[in-house]
Enzyme design. Structure first.
Site, PDB file in Angstrom:
ATOM      1  N   HIS A  18       3.303  40.312  38.300  1.00 28.52           N
ATOM      2  CA  HIS A  18       3.233  41.649  37.719  1.00 28.52           C
ATOM      3  C   HIS A  18       3.806  41.621  36.308  1.00 28.52           C
ATOM      4  CE1 HIS A  18       7.491  42.133  38.561  1.00 28.52           C
ATOM      5  NE2 HIS A  18       7.296  42.067  39.881  1.00 28.52           N
ATOM      6  N   HIS A  21       7.302  39.914  35.789  1.00 32.76           N
ATOM      7  CA  HIS A  21       7.280  38.446  35.675  1.00 32.76           C
ATOM      8  C   HIS A  21       6.706  38.053  34.309  1.00 32.76           C
ATOM      9  CE1 HIS A  21       6.343  38.960  40.181  1.00 32.76           C
ATOM     10  NE2 HIS A  21       7.582  38.517  40.146  1.00 32.76           N
ATOM     11  N   CYS A 126      20.678  38.939  53.076  1.00 33.53           N
ATOM     12  CA  CYS A 126      19.461  39.678  52.729  1.00 33.53           C
ATOM     13  C   CYS A 126      18.373  38.658  52.443  1.00 33.53           C
ATOM     14  CB  CYS A 126      19.656  40.579  51.516  1.00 33.53           C
ATOM     15  SG  CYS A 126      18.059  41.271  50.974  1.00 33.53           S
ATOM     16  N   CYS A 129      16.724  38.934  48.968  1.00 32.41           N
ATOM     17  CA  CYS A 129      17.525  38.358  47.872  1.00 32.41           C
ATOM     18  C   CYS A 129      17.753  36.873  48.097  1.00 32.41           C
ATOM     19  CB  CYS A 129      18.902  39.002  47.787  1.00 32.41           C
ATOM     20  SG  CYS A 129      18.894  40.733  47.361  1.00 32.41           S
ATOM     21  N   CYS A 144      21.485  46.217  52.134  1.00 34.99           N
ATOM     22  CA  CYS A 144      21.470  45.342  50.960  1.00 34.99           C
ATOM     23  C   CYS A 144      21.625  46.194  49.707  1.00 34.99           C
ATOM     24  CB  CYS A 144      20.146  44.577  50.901  1.00 34.99           C
ATOM     25  SG  CYS A 144      19.832  43.915  49.260  1.00 34.99           S
ATOM     26  N   HIS A 147      18.021  45.947  47.770  1.00 38.21           N
ATOM     27  CA  HIS A 147      16.805  46.425  48.437  1.00 38.21           C
ATOM     28  C   HIS A 147      17.019  47.642  49.320  1.00 38.21           C
ATOM     29  CE1 HIS A 147      15.845  42.238  47.305  1.00 38.21           C
ATOM     30  NE2 HIS A 147      14.662  42.762  47.062  1.00 38.21           N
ATOM     31  N   LYS A 295      12.676  49.671  39.316  1.00 39.70           N
ATOM     32  CA  LYS A 295      12.238  48.289  39.194  1.00 39.70           C
ATOM     33  C   LYS A 295      10.947  48.143  40.001  1.00 39.70           C
ATOM     34  CE  LYS A 295      13.614  43.533  39.714  1.00 39.70           C
ATOM     35  NZ  LYS A 295      13.543  42.611  40.810  1.00 39.70           N
ATOM     36  N   LYS A 298       7.119  45.327  45.514  1.00 42.00           N
ATOM     37  CA  LYS A 298       6.041  45.508  46.484  1.00 42.00           C
ATOM     38  C   LYS A 298       6.281  46.769  47.295  1.00 42.00           C
ATOM     39  CE  LYS A 298       5.234  41.623  49.083  1.00 42.00           C
ATOM     40  NZ  LYS A 298       4.610  40.337  49.355  1.00 42.00           N
TER      41      LYS A 298
HETATM   42  N1  MSP Z   1      12.647  32.535  42.513  1.00 44.08           N
HETATM   43  C1  MSP Z   1      13.694  33.244  41.896  1.00 44.08           C
HETATM   44  C2  MSP Z   1      14.086  32.600  40.580  1.00 44.08           C
HETATM   45  C3  MSP Z   1      14.516  31.169  40.678  1.00 44.08           C
HETATM   46  S1  MSP Z   1      14.840  30.494  39.114  1.00 44.08           S
HETATM   47  C4  MSP Z   1      15.576  29.045  39.433  1.00 44.08           C
HETATM   48  C5  MSP Z   1      13.258  34.677  41.626  1.00 44.08           C
HETATM   49  N2  MSP Z   1      11.938  34.866  41.534  1.00 44.08           N
HETATM   50  S2  MSP Z   1      11.198  36.271  41.289  1.00 44.08           S
HETATM   51  O1  MSP Z   1       9.805  36.022  41.518  1.00 44.08           O
HETATM   52  O2  MSP Z   1      11.818  37.314  42.019  1.00 44.08           O
HETATM   53  O3  MSP Z   1      11.230  36.509  39.748  1.00 44.08           O
HETATM   54  C6  MSP Z   1      12.387  36.624  39.073  1.00 44.08           C
HETATM   55  C7  MSP Z   1      12.199  36.912  37.596  1.00 44.08           C
HETATM   56  O4  MSP Z   1      11.016  37.670  37.296  1.00 44.08           O
HETATM   57  C8  MSP Z   1      13.327  37.805  37.116  1.00 44.08           C
HETATM   58  O5  MSP Z   1      14.516  37.136  36.862  1.00 44.08           O
HETATM   59  C9  MSP Z   1      12.742  38.314  35.848  1.00 44.08           C
HETATM   60  O6  MSP Z   1      12.829  37.316  34.878  1.00 44.08           O
HETATM   61  C10 MSP Z   1      11.290  38.570  36.247  1.00 44.08           C
HETATM   62  N3  MSP Z   1      11.132  39.932  36.754  1.00 44.08           N
HETATM   63  C11 MSP Z   1      10.767  40.328  38.012  1.00 44.08           C
HETATM   64  N4  MSP Z   1      10.699  41.679  38.028  1.00 44.08           N
HETATM   65  C12 MSP Z   1      11.014  42.173  36.836  1.00 44.08           C
HETATM   66  C13 MSP Z   1      11.029  43.443  36.240  1.00 44.08           C
HETATM   67  N5  MSP Z   1      10.727  44.531  36.889  1.00 44.08           N
HETATM   68  N6  MSP Z   1      11.336  43.500  34.930  1.00 44.08           N
HETATM   69  C14 MSP Z   1      11.581  42.400  34.177  1.00 44.08           C
HETATM   70  N7  MSP Z   1      11.586  41.204  34.715  1.00 44.08           N
HETATM   71  C15 MSP Z   1      11.393  41.068  36.049  1.00 44.08           C
HETATM   72  O7  MSP Z   1      14.111  35.527  41.478  1.00 44.08           O
END
Ligand code: MSP
Length: 502
Positions: A18, A21, A126, A129, A144, A147, A295, A298
């Site tokens: 999304h 990411h 969690c 997380c 949590c 969440h 934020k 899903k």
């Molecule tokens: N898999 C772990 C990270 C491991 S790194 C060694 C994880 N993954 S995640 O898919 O949840 O994605 C995390 C990252 O996606 C966040 O740290 C951020 O950089 C980005 N984002 C996910 N949602 C976001 C927002 N709503 N806004 C901005 N960035 C976000 O955590």
């Protein structure tokens, strides 16, 4: 030659890509592109995080094996990055053999150095997380804190990393490296976590088999975070290519969202120290992109994907908006209206309009041949100032400020045209001079904007008669005033950024 190794978090394969990411990934891409312009040796890594309970459960609910789930979602991230012109040099998947090998080697080093002990863990976990919480951390009703959902009570024999022994070393590291974590408020948050006291942390699981086996005790797999963090070392060559590892480590810059600050700014540097390698040289932490004040997730049904926006704004319009409008650091609200407004103001009305006007007037007044700029143009000192401001902002991981600085030059060129009104004047040296200056601004801006815009800069250069790709230029030389040679055929074309209606 400077080296710049930039990473994104590796994304969980339980979720589709999304704009949150993509925010981290596009920012990392723009930084990689900026450093390539500087002539630095660049390595840009992204990838997917494929082990752990979250992925296993998600696979189960989709009727897939964990690996099938990982294959499917990892491909979706790869596709999303291709859609956004992401120029990563490597794409790591934690299920790859090279990663298993590196995790086992690095954790074995930590174990051999005496930083791992066996114990029993009981706590509230969690799954979303993939983290344990103390009673004090839980939200009202024992939920949590992130969440707001029930947590699981887990009890298992675990190996523990002796994180508590690293508090002083971490504080010294923060002291000695004031820019290790940026921006400042995030550094303070990380320091607060270290000063608040560190507990040993469980780094293996027996309740799960979807992970990397522990080399000294094959009945355990590593806890997913301690597997995931090591991806950055894997891709640098840890455990497989020593020369490569020495080359890229510790010149690494991690870009992360604030949700994973504790892992990257406390656990990871401590783990590096325990393994006998240097901690990363820099962690840049940004806030969340919020949709409707929340934020994206899903469960909140508020996810927007890059593929929803690219057909409307184009790849350049997409990238420009997130880099320019979302300041790196604080949370930011995503708004479609703001995205349209920014696109129209900066891309359609400013950059696009400058190119359209200049090429039109070069045709009516200069026979289609672009004149050279004036050496003493009033825009020359501004271009130098803009270059400095742009470069400093990229160096501070502040893309929005970098682009704001670059666009000062675009606006100034448009203002100079409006003041001189060459379209009303008789052809001659005055008109040539004004247009030559504007062409030179277009040449420079195409270079400076190329980390953000991956398509328009090459098209601008082509239309003003330059052959090469601005992204292959070298800074600072390419930003020096006077590079447009004049005497080149300028082409008129369709609007570069057609205006969008709100
Ligand atoms: N898999 C772990 C990270 C491991 S790194 C060694 C994880 N993954 S995640 O898919 O949840 O994605 C995390 C990252 O996606 C966040 O740290 C951020 O950089 C980005 N984002 C996910 N949602 C976001 C927002 N709503 N806004 C901005 N960035 C976000 O955590």
């Amino acid at each position: 030659m400077a080296r710049f190794y930039v990473t994104t978090p590796i994304y969980y394969v339980n979720d589709a890509p999304h704009i949150g990411h993509a925010y981290t990934t596009v920012t990392a891409d723009a930084l990689a592109r900026w450093h390539r312009l500087l002539g630095d040796e660049v390595k840009f890594l992204t990838g997917t995080d494929e082990h752990g309970l979250k992925v296993k459960r998600s696979a189960q609910s989709n009727g897939l094996t964990p690996l099938e789930q990982a294959d499917r979602y990892s491909a979706r991230f790869r596709d999303a990055w291709a859609l956004l012109d992401i120029s990563n040099d490597d794409y790591i998947r934690t299920t790859e053999p090279r990663h298993h090998q590196a995790v086992r080697a690095l954790m074995q080093a930590v174990y051999d150095n005496g930083w791992i002990t066996l114990g029993t863990y009981e706590g509230r976990y969690c799954v979303d997380c993939e983290a344990y919480y103390s009673e004090a951390d839980l939200a009202d009703g024992g939920l949590c804190p992130v969440h707001k959902r029930p947590v699981d009570l887990m009890k298992e024999d675990n190996y523990f990393f002796r994180l508590s022994a690293f508090a002083d070393r971490l504080l010294e590291w923060y002291e000695a490296n004031p820019a290790a974590v940026t921006p400042e408020p995030k550094r303070n948050e990380a320091l607060g976590l270290v000063r608040g006291g560190l507990q040993d942390i469980s780094v293996t699981r027996t309740s799960l088999d979807w992970g990397v086996r522990v080399p000294w005790d094959e009945s355990h797999v590593f806890y997913v975070w301690y597997d995931a963090l090591i991806n950055y070392a894997t891709a640098a060559g840890y455990g497989s290519d020593g020369a490569s590892f020495l080359r890229w480590w510790p010149a690494v810059h991690h870009l992360i969202g604030k949700d994973i600050l504790r892992f990257h700014c406390v656990y990871w540097p401590a783990l590096c120290m325990a393994a006998g390698i240097d901690p990363p040289s820099h962690v840049a932490v940004h806030g969340f992109l919020l949709v409707g004040g929340e934020k994206m997730s899903k469960t909140a049904f508020n996810q927007i994907s890059p593929a929803d926006l690219v057909p409307v704004f184009g790849v350049d319009g997409y990238r420009y908006h997130f880099l320019r409008d979302q300041q790196f650091g604080p949370d930011g609200e995503f708004s479609y209206e703001a995205m349209v407004a920014r696109y129209n103001a900066d891309l359609a009305n400013n950059l696009g309009n400058l190119l359209a006007r200049v090429s039109a007037v070069v045709h009516t007044k200069c026979g289609g041949t672009g004149p050279a700029p004036r050496a003493d143009s009033a825009l020359a000192p501004l271009a130098a100032e803009v270059y400095e401001a742009t470069a400093q902002a990229w160096a501070r991981t502040a893309p929005s400020e970098a682009l704001e600085a670059t666009w000062r030059l675009v606006r100034a060129a448009n203002a100079a045209l409006e003041a001189a009104e060459p379209w009303k004047a008789e052809p001659g040296p005055e008109v040539d001079a004004v247009l030559g200056d504007a062409l030179e601004v277009l040449r420079i801006v195409a270079v400076l904007a190329s980390p953000a815009l991956t398509r328009a800069p090459a098209e601008i250069w082509r239309r003003i008669g330059l052959d090469d790709d601005p992204a292959l230029s070298r800074l600072p030389e390419a930003a020096a005033w006077g590079g447009y040679p004049g005497g080149l055929a300028v082409e008129k074309g369709a609007p570069l950024f057609p205006r969008l209606s709100a």
